[in-house]
Design a protein around this motif. Structure first.
Motif, PDB file in Angstrom:
ATOM      1  N   LYS A 283      42.309 -14.655  18.953  1.00 48.25           N
ATOM      2  CA  LYS A 283      41.385 -14.001  18.040  1.00 48.25           C
ATOM      3  C   LYS A 283      41.885 -12.596  17.709  1.00 48.25           C
ATOM      4  O   LYS A 283      42.649 -12.015  18.464  1.00 48.25           O
ATOM      5  N   PRO A 284      41.466 -12.062  16.562  1.00 48.30           N
ATOM      6  CA  PRO A 284      41.867 -10.693  16.216  1.00 48.30           C
ATOM      7  C   PRO A 284      41.465  -9.704  17.304  1.00 48.30           C
ATOM      8  O   PRO A 284      40.520  -9.914  18.047  1.00 48.30           O
ATOM      9  N   GLU A 285      42.195  -8.613  17.363  1.00 48.41           N
ATOM     10  CA  GLU A 285      41.978  -7.616  18.397  1.00 48.41           C
ATOM     11  C   GLU A 285      41.790  -6.253  17.746  1.00 48.41           C
ATOM     12  O   GLU A 285      42.445  -5.924  16.753  1.00 48.41           O
ATOM     13  N   ILE A 286      40.856  -5.461  18.283  1.00 53.26           N
ATOM     14  CA  ILE A 286      40.615  -4.132  17.752  1.00 53.26           C
ATOM     15  C   ILE A 286      41.853  -3.262  17.944  1.00 53.26           C
ATOM     16  O   ILE A 286      42.393  -3.162  19.045  1.00 53.26           O
ATOM     17  N   GLY A 287      42.324  -2.653  16.867  1.00 51.84           N
ATOM     18  CA  GLY A 287      43.441  -1.724  16.957  1.00 51.84           C
ATOM     19  C   GLY A 287      42.959  -0.289  16.995  1.00 51.84           C
ATOM     20  O   GLY A 287      43.506   0.547  17.702  1.00 51.84           O
ATOM     21  N   MET A 288      41.886  -0.009  16.234  1.00 53.72           N
ATOM     22  CA  MET A 288      41.338   1.345  16.197  1.00 53.72           C
ATOM     23  C   MET A 288      39.867   1.254  15.821  1.00 53.72           C
ATOM     24  O   MET A 288      39.499   0.556  14.871  1.00 53.72           O
ATOM     25  N   MET A 289      39.032   1.942  16.581  1.00 48.79           N
ATOM     26  CA  MET A 289      37.599   1.921  16.302  1.00 48.79           C
ATOM     27  C   MET A 289      37.026   3.291  16.649  1.00 48.79           C
ATOM     28  O   MET A 289      36.962   3.681  17.816  1.00 48.79           O
ATOM     29  N   VAL A 290      36.647   4.062  15.634  1.00 51.46           N
ATOM     30  CA  VAL A 290      36.121   5.410  15.846  1.00 51.46           C
ATOM     31  C   VAL A 290      34.926   5.639  14.922  1.00 51.46           C
ATOM     32  O   VAL A 290      34.819   5.032  13.861  1.00 51.46           O
ATOM     33  N   SER A 291      34.045   6.533  15.330  1.00 50.48           N
ATOM     34  CA  SER A 291      32.868   6.866  14.528  1.00 50.48           C
ATOM     35  C   SER A 291      33.254   7.819  13.400  1.00 50.48           C
ATOM     36  O   SER A 291      34.038   8.750  13.596  1.00 50.48           O
ATOM     37  N   LEU A 292      32.658   7.601  12.236  1.00 52.57           N
ATOM     38  CA  LEU A 292      32.872   8.485  11.093  1.00 52.57           C
ATOM     39  C   LEU A 292      31.675   9.409  10.887  1.00 52.57           C
ATOM     40  O   LEU A 292      31.836  10.590  10.594  1.00 52.57           O
ATOM     41  N   ASP A 293      30.483   8.861  10.984  1.00 53.49           N
ATOM     42  CA  ASP A 293      29.277   9.679  10.850  1.00 53.49           C
ATOM     43  C   ASP A 293      28.178   9.119  11.733  1.00 53.49           C
ATOM     44  O   ASP A 293      28.292   8.022  12.287  1.00 53.49           O
ATOM     45  N   HIS A 294      27.111   9.885  11.883  1.00 48.28           N
ATOM     46  CA  HIS A 294      26.048   9.519  12.821  1.00 48.28           C
ATOM     47  C   HIS A 294      24.766  10.216  12.363  1.00 48.28           C
ATOM     48  O   HIS A 294      24.761  11.437  12.181  1.00 48.28           O
ATOM     49  N   THR A 295      23.711   9.454  12.171  1.00 47.21           N
ATOM     50  CA  THR A 295      22.421  10.008  11.753  1.00 47.21           C
ATOM     51  C   THR A 295      21.344   9.593  12.738  1.00 47.21           C
ATOM     52  O   THR A 295      21.312   8.438  13.174  1.00 47.21           O
ATOM     53  N   ILE A 296      20.475  10.538  13.088  1.00 45.59           N
ATOM     54  CA  ILE A 296      19.334  10.234  13.961  1.00 45.59           C
ATOM     55  C   ILE A 296      18.057  10.725  13.286  1.00 45.59           C
ATOM     56  O   ILE A 296      17.993  11.874  12.837  1.00 45.59           O
ATOM     57  N   TYR A 297      17.056   9.844  13.217  1.00 41.28           N
ATOM     58  CA  TYR A 297      15.708  10.218  12.804  1.00 41.28           C
ATOM     59  C   TYR A 297      14.825  10.159  14.049  1.00 41.28           C
ATOM     60  O   TYR A 297      14.704   9.099  14.678  1.00 41.28           O
ATOM     61  N   PHE A 298      14.243  11.287  14.408  1.00 44.51           N
ATOM     62  CA  PHE A 298      13.397  11.370  15.599  1.00 44.51           C
ATOM     63  C   PHE A 298      11.940  11.160  15.178  1.00 44.51           C
ATOM     64  O   PHE A 298      11.415  11.901  14.340  1.00 44.51           O
ATOM     65  N   HIS A 299      11.283  10.166  15.770  1.00 41.18           N
ATOM     66  CA  HIS A 299       9.932   9.804  15.323  1.00 41.18           C
ATOM     67  C   HIS A 299       8.825  10.380  16.207  1.00 41.18           C
ATOM     68  O   HIS A 299       7.777  10.782  15.700  1.00 41.18           O
TER      69      HIS A 299
END
Length: 357
Positions: A283-299
């Motif tokens: 099966k395919p394998e992850i070569g690179m996995m990184v976060s680009l952006d991140h949003t949090i809504y606090f309720h």
């Protein structure tokens, strides 16, 4: 040197996550400048520091500049460059607006003069919504309760993470459609967050933990191999190579007891143990996995404790063009929705021709 000023002794009256996220205010230079008091964690195999630390410390810095009756309700973050754990981070808070009901802050995290992380946050004055309100909330799903004393992150018996995690079986895991699957876990800060930390410490802890396994949801629902294969590559894996070594040392029964190892992982580990050639027919394998952006809504930002079990549910509505989107809902144990999060990440597969050891 990983901190600008020599770190003070660990404050035993505070939890591990409070000590880790402690900031030093650089008042002599600028009251709106802060730096990390203690070294930050660089996950083995990752491109830089753990992203949750930047999210949490920018929030902590901004919270130091607003009135006590204002509370965070949203933050929108971008990961610009990988953070270097060996260099201090300087956090600069800009007081964009301070109104009667809302306050806006931007925070830039810099290393060597370059922005590595930036976020814009909005704070709202407590009880400014009026006596009559429009209200509704999604309901927390019925899931098995957390088991005290169990920690998926402690696979090696000596976890240094400031929080605990327990995975629950993926919902709809047998579905052929990745967008129908939901990855679920219980999570909480270790120890007890001190009263002196106030609600701000719980919010920063939640922000830190919100990045746990987030973009990894995409690999899990596609059943991609998520562990470094001990290869030589120009791009680093976002997964812990040391964890792979531990997994390969375990027998079948031990592996099956680990909730974060699914059947796809087991099959791959078996092949690695058998010395099979994984460059073809796998099966395919992850070569690179990184976060680009991140949003949090606090309720419900003042109605939860981050050192008590919180339930999170993650799903991905879309992946394509080397990127993927993941949505997350976070609940307190009593079923109160306390935050909703969104993250887009870079998800690239290992390409043909990339060599392995």
């Amino acid at each position: 040197m990983s901190t600008l000023i020599r770190p003070p002794p660990v404050d035993k009256s505070q939890s591990a996550i409070e000590n880790l996220l402690e900031l030093t205010q650089l008042s002599d230079i600028d009251p709106d400048l802060f730096t990390n008091t203690r070294p930050l964690w660089h996950p083995p195999g990752a491109r830089g520091i753990y992203g949750g630390a930047a999210i949490a410390q920018t929030l902590s810095a901004a919270q130091r500049t607003i009135p006590s009756d204002f509370t965070i309700h949203s933050m929108h973050c971008y990961f610009v460059l990988a953070g270097n754990a060996d260099i201090p981070i300087i956090y600069h808070v800009e007081r964009v607006r301070s109104g009667k009901s809302f306050a806006t802050r931007t925070v830039q995290a810099r290393q060597r003069g370059k922005v590595i992380f930036t976020t814009t946050m909005s704070f709202v004055k407590q009880d400014s919504g009026g006596e009559k309100k429009v209200e509704h909330s999604t309901i927390m799903p019925d899931v098995p309760a957390p088991v005290e004393g169990m920690d998926d992150l402690d696979a090696g018996g000596t976890s240094t993470q400031p929080f605990q995690s327990q995975r629950i079986e993926i919902l709809n895991n047998d579905s052929p459609n990745p967008h129908e699957k939901k990855c679920r876990q219980w999570i909480k800060a270790r120890g007890r967050i001190s009263p002196a930390g106030g609600h701000e410490a719980h919010l920063s802890a939640l922000a830190y933990m919100s990045d746990s396994y987030f973009v990894g949801t995409i690999a899990r629902v596609h059943k991609l191999w998520r562990y470094s294969a001990l290869r030589k590559s120009k791009t680093k894996s976002s997964i812990d190579e040391e964890m792979l070594k531990k997994l390969l040392a375990m027998d079948e029964d031990q592996l099956k007891r680990l909730k974060f190892v699914d059947e796809a992982d087991l099959q791959h580990i078996r092949r690695l143990k058998n010395g099979e050639d994984l460059t073809s027919g796998t099966k395919p394998e992850i070569g690179m996995m990184v976060s680009l952006d991140h949003t949090i809504y606090f309720h419900n930002p003042r109605n939860f404790r981050a050192d008590e079990w919180m339930f999170t549910e993650m799903e991905t509505p879309w992946t394509g063009d080397g990127r993927g989107l993941v949505l997350q809902k976070m609940f307190s144990r009593d079923g109160t929705l306390i935050a909703s999060c969104v993250q887009e990440g870079l998800v690239r597969l290992r390409q043909p021709g990339e060599s392995k050891l």
